[in-house]
Design an enzyme around this catalytic site. Sequence first.
Site, mmCIF file in Angstrom:
data_model
loop_
_atom_site.group_PDB
_atom_site.id
_atom_site.type_symbol
_atom_site.label_atom_id
_atom_site.label_comp_id
_atom_site.label_asym_id
_atom_site.label_seq_id
_atom_site.Cartn_x
_atom_site.Cartn_y
_atom_site.Cartn_z
ATOM 1 N N GLU A 23 0.766 -1.278 -0.077
ATOM 2 C CA GLU A 23 0.036 0.119 -0.007
ATOM 3 C C GLU A 23 0.710 1.304 -0.097
ATOM 4 O O GLU A 23 2.093 1.311 0.312
ATOM 5 C CB GLU A 23 -0.933 -0.053 1.236
ATOM 6 C CG GLU A 23 -1.782 -1.267 1.051
ATOM 7 C CD GLU A 23 -3.029 -1.071 1.942
ATOM 8 O OE1 GLU A 23 -4.150 -2.002 1.597
ATOM 9 O OE2 GLU A 23 -2.980 -0.312 2.917
ATOM 10 N N CYS A 32 3.703 8.297 0.931
ATOM 11 C CA CYS A 32 4.319 7.323 1.752
ATOM 12 C C CYS A 32 4.598 6.088 0.993
ATOM 13 O O CYS A 32 3.484 5.515 0.800
ATOM 14 C CB CYS A 32 3.339 7.337 3.185
ATOM 15 S SG CYS A 32 3.897 6.072 4.371
ATOM 16 N N CYS A 59 7.382 -6.952 7.147
ATOM 17 C CA CYS A 59 8.423 -6.454 7.728
ATOM 18 C C CYS A 59 9.104 -7.532 8.804
ATOM 19 O O CYS A 59 8.102 -8.395 9.414
ATOM 20 C CB CYS A 59 8.220 -5.060 8.571
ATOM 21 S SG CYS A 59 9.534 -4.470 9.244
ATOM 22 N N CYS A 62 7.808 -4.823 15.555
ATOM 23 C CA CYS A 62 7.483 -3.872 16.483
ATOM 24 C C CYS A 62 6.066 -4.107 17.048
ATOM 25 O O CYS A 62 5.144 -4.310 16.333
ATOM 26 C CB CYS A 62 7.503 -2.334 16.029
ATOM 27 S SG CYS A 62 9.370 -2.099 15.186
ATOM 28 N N CYS A 102 3.020 -2.096 15.799
ATOM 29 C CA CYS A 102 2.993 -1.880 14.125
ATOM 30 C C CYS A 102 2.162 -3.089 13.781
ATOM 31 O O CYS A 102 2.593 -4.089 13.872
ATOM 32 C CB CYS A 102 4.321 -1.698 13.537
ATOM 33 S SG CYS A 102 4.211 -1.805 11.747
ATOM 34 N N GLY A 133 7.680 -2.302 5.807
ATOM 35 C CA GLY A 133 9.029 -2.479 5.652
ATOM 36 C C GLY A 133 10.026 -1.761 6.454
ATOM 37 O O GLY A 133 10.007 -0.616 6.612
ATOM 38 N N GLU A 134 11.099 -2.301 6.384
ATOM 39 C CA GLU A 134 12.279 -1.530 6.906
ATOM 40 C C GLU A 134 13.484 -1.064 5.950
ATOM 41 O O GLU A 134 14.164 -2.193 5.408
ATOM 42 C CB GLU A 134 13.071 -2.565 7.975
ATOM 43 C CG GLU A 134 14.391 -2.076 8.694
ATOM 44 C CD GLU A 134 14.407 -0.606 9.072
ATOM 45 O OE1 GLU A 134 13.673 -0.174 10.062
ATOM 46 O OE2 GLU A 134 15.149 0.143 8.583
ATOM 47 N N SER A 172 12.897 6.455 6.698
ATOM 48 C CA SER A 172 12.648 6.157 8.224
ATOM 49 C C SER A 172 12.993 4.723 8.531
ATOM 50 O O SER A 172 12.789 3.734 8.178
ATOM 51 C CB SER A 172 11.049 6.323 8.540
ATOM 52 O OG SER A 172 10.873 5.800 9.697
ATOM 53 N N SER A 220 12.860 5.936 14.183
ATOM 54 C CA SER A 220 11.757 5.608 15.011
ATOM 55 C C SER A 220 12.080 5.097 16.322
ATOM 56 O O SER A 220 12.527 4.275 16.658
ATOM 57 C CB SER A 220 11.067 4.352 14.317
ATOM 58 O OG SER A 220 10.539 4.649 13.123
ATOM 59 N N LEU A 221 12.058 6.215 17.071
ATOM 60 C CA LEU A 221 12.998 6.203 18.603
ATOM 61 C C LEU A 221 11.841 5.428 19.518
ATOM 62 O O LEU A 221 11.890 4.430 20.376
ATOM 63 C CB LEU A 221 13.269 7.286 19.160
ATOM 64 C CG LEU A 221 14.201 7.408 20.307
ATOM 65 C CD1 LEU A 221 15.476 6.525 20.095
ATOM 66 C CD2 LEU A 221 14.411 8.768 20.650
ATOM 67 N N HIS A 222 10.821 6.241 19.793
ATOM 68 C CA HIS A 222 9.476 5.842 20.580
ATOM 69 C C HIS A 222 9.699 5.299 22.163
ATOM 70 O O HIS A 222 8.555 5.155 22.760
ATOM 71 C CB HIS A 222 8.821 4.525 19.745
ATOM 72 C CG HIS A 222 8.699 4.515 18.696
ATOM 73 N ND1 HIS A 222 8.183 5.634 17.825
ATOM 74 C CD2 HIS A 222 8.928 3.747 17.441
ATOM 75 C CE1 HIS A 222 7.889 5.538 16.421
ATOM 76 N NE2 HIS A 222 8.230 4.219 16.261
ATOM 77 N N ASN A 226 -1.889 4.920 16.090
ATOM 78 C CA ASN A 226 -3.117 4.442 15.123
ATOM 79 C C ASN A 226 -3.557 3.250 15.609
ATOM 80 O O ASN A 226 -2.894 2.168 14.893
ATOM 81 C CB ASN A 226 -2.750 4.493 13.559
ATOM 82 C CG ASN A 226 -3.435 5.509 12.906
ATOM 83 O OD1 ASN A 226 -4.882 5.320 12.852
ATOM 84 N ND2 ASN A 226 -2.918 6.613 12.743
ATOM 85 N N CYS A 246 0.500 5.784 8.256
ATOM 86 C CA CYS A 246 1.788 5.138 7.916
ATOM 87 C C CYS A 246 2.021 4.235 8.984
ATOM 88 O O CYS A 246 1.648 4.432 10.337
ATOM 89 C CB CYS A 246 3.058 6.243 8.259
ATOM 90 S SG CYS A 246 2.896 7.192 7.148
HETATM 91 N N1 SAH Z 1 10.265 0.333 9.220
HETATM 92 C C1 SAH Z 1 10.608 1.660 9.360
HETATM 93 C C2 SAH Z 1 9.820 2.508 8.293
HETATM 94 C C3 SAH Z 1 8.318 2.366 8.309
HETATM 95 S S1 SAH Z 1 7.185 2.295 9.878
HETATM 96 C C4 SAH Z 1 10.487 2.125 10.582
HETATM 97 O O1 SAH Z 1 10.078 1.500 11.740
HETATM 98 O O2 SAH Z 1 10.806 3.227 10.919
HETATM 99 C C5 SAH Z 1 7.014 4.196 9.759
HETATM 100 C C6 SAH Z 1 6.601 4.915 11.020
HETATM 101 O O3 SAH Z 1 5.204 4.524 11.502
HETATM 102 C C7 SAH Z 1 7.629 4.309 12.128
HETATM 103 O O4 SAH Z 1 7.846 5.515 12.937
HETATM 104 C C8 SAH Z 1 6.710 3.291 12.847
HETATM 105 O O5 SAH Z 1 6.970 3.418 13.991
HETATM 106 C C9 SAH Z 1 5.429 4.256 12.773
HETATM 107 N N2 SAH Z 1 4.336 3.291 13.146
HETATM 108 C C10 SAH Z 1 4.001 1.929 12.887
HETATM 109 N N3 SAH Z 1 2.818 1.480 13.334
HETATM 110 C C11 SAH Z 1 2.333 2.620 13.955
HETATM 111 C C12 SAH Z 1 1.062 2.698 14.218
HETATM 112 N N4 SAH Z 1 0.148 1.969 14.441
HETATM 113 N N5 SAH Z 1 0.635 4.021 14.860
HETATM 114 C C13 SAH Z 1 1.361 5.007 14.567
HETATM 115 N N6 SAH Z 1 2.757 5.257 14.180
HETATM 116 C C14 SAH Z 1 3.018 3.890 13.538
HETATM 117 FE FE1 SF4 Z 2 8.879 -2.850 10.610
HETATM 118 FE FE2 SF4 Z 2 8.742 -0.282 11.066
HETATM 119 FE FE3 SF4 Z 2 6.649 -1.728 11.510
HETATM 120 FE FE4 SF4 Z 2 8.791 -1.842 13.100
HETATM 121 S S1 SF4 Z 2 7.565 0.137 12.792
HETATM 122 S S2 SF4 Z 2 7.645 -3.612 12.350
HETATM 123 S S3 SF4 Z 2 10.499 -1.728 11.540
HETATM 124 S S4 SF4 Z 2 7.732 -1.346 9.541
#
Ligand code: SAH
Ligand code: SF4
Length: 398
Positions: free
Chosen positions: A117, A130, A137, A141, A144, A203-204, A235, A257-259, A334, A377
Amino acid sequence: MTLAARAAPENISLSSKPSLVGLTRAGLAEALREKIGTPEREIRMRVAQLWHWIYFQGARDFSAMLNVSKVMRQKLDAHFSLTRPEVVEEQVSADGTRKWLIRMAPVDALDKGAEVECVYIPEADRGTLCVSSQVGCTLNCTFCHTGTQRLVRNLTNQEIVAQLIVARERLGDFPGLTPPDNGLIPSGEGVRAVSNIVFMGMGEPLYNFENVRDAVEILSDGDGLSLSKRRITVSTSGVVPQIERLGAESGAALAISLHAVRDELRDKLVPLNKKYPIKQLLQACRDYPGASNARRITFEYVMLKGVNDSPAEARELVRLLKGIPAKINLIPFNPWPGAPYECSDWSVIEKFSDIVFAAGYASPVRTPRGRDILAACGQLKSETEKLRARARLAAELD
Ligand code: SAH
Ligand code: SF4
């Protein structure tokens, strides 16, 4: 209320001839040499012609390439196609956000064509696309949706670039096309429908380094798609060894993506942290080639209720980032069906944001867009698609 409009799926017949769309200059040169024996002295000129037609004009047919001789056009047509991946579904949100489900051409006889997508987010002064870098992936995480998918493969640089081509076609942003008439796509002198690209789909990206690097090269080439590298953001969840390489070999902007601000929590949210803990990750950011106040690194921080959203964590975040040219993006979580988290309350996000702001960071909270079409995203595979995929898998196993 959901105001999503569904467009009828397009029927593009899959061509068995390899597509030239999305290839690098070197890839085009090789195709010409190997398939049609183009003499070496002609290669540069032919590549330049193809480049212009494919990436600047958005040509769908070799017959449109009027400055290419008829004989050459026929040869090209005999061996290659300009096929794009198929748009299986288009959804348009009430706020103008668009989501496309794109089916890639099958890579072998068993492959049914991977689906990814791609989301388009229009704002007054920019249009952000995006894009995905992998199908699924491997990183899991816990917040995600993508991480829950079983199928994983790298997208080729062709497939990454094709996402922009498909988007621009749908947005009427190639010469001779007309934008859809709903007034929500940025337009005007020098304004492009897609001005920014973020690798924040599935994906990463740094696990697919070469393809992402080559795609960034094509996307930013001034004779073709012409996006500014500063407006292409990769990212990563923190693949430390590849961060330096990204800076050295691509010059794209970096987002992390620190979090979480403690390893113990980040180990849970972003399991890759066990391999590359926060200290190492931030050191890689300090060393990132080209980072400056004009080219800041974005730190993404997803707001999870009661998990990582306290004022103390906001203060720790600011402390950790000291000395790094940084922007902070607070992302409201989200939710997705079955997700083990909830989004922080708005007042809590505001408080967190105030602390970050008082420390001198502009801390825009990324407004949720396209919620009615599940277009956020990191959440780019909607439940409907998952169910469909499951049904398909079940049918295959029968
Ligand atoms: N794998 C890479 C890029 C794809 S994820 C990464 O992790 O950075 C893109 C962004 O969306 C990341 O910052 C991820 O942490 C965030 N993300 C993933 N799932 C989410 C969700 N359910 N709500 C908000 N942000 C989310
Ligand atoms: Fe993969 Fe990024 Fe989702 Fe983590 S946040 S599972 S690295 S797509």
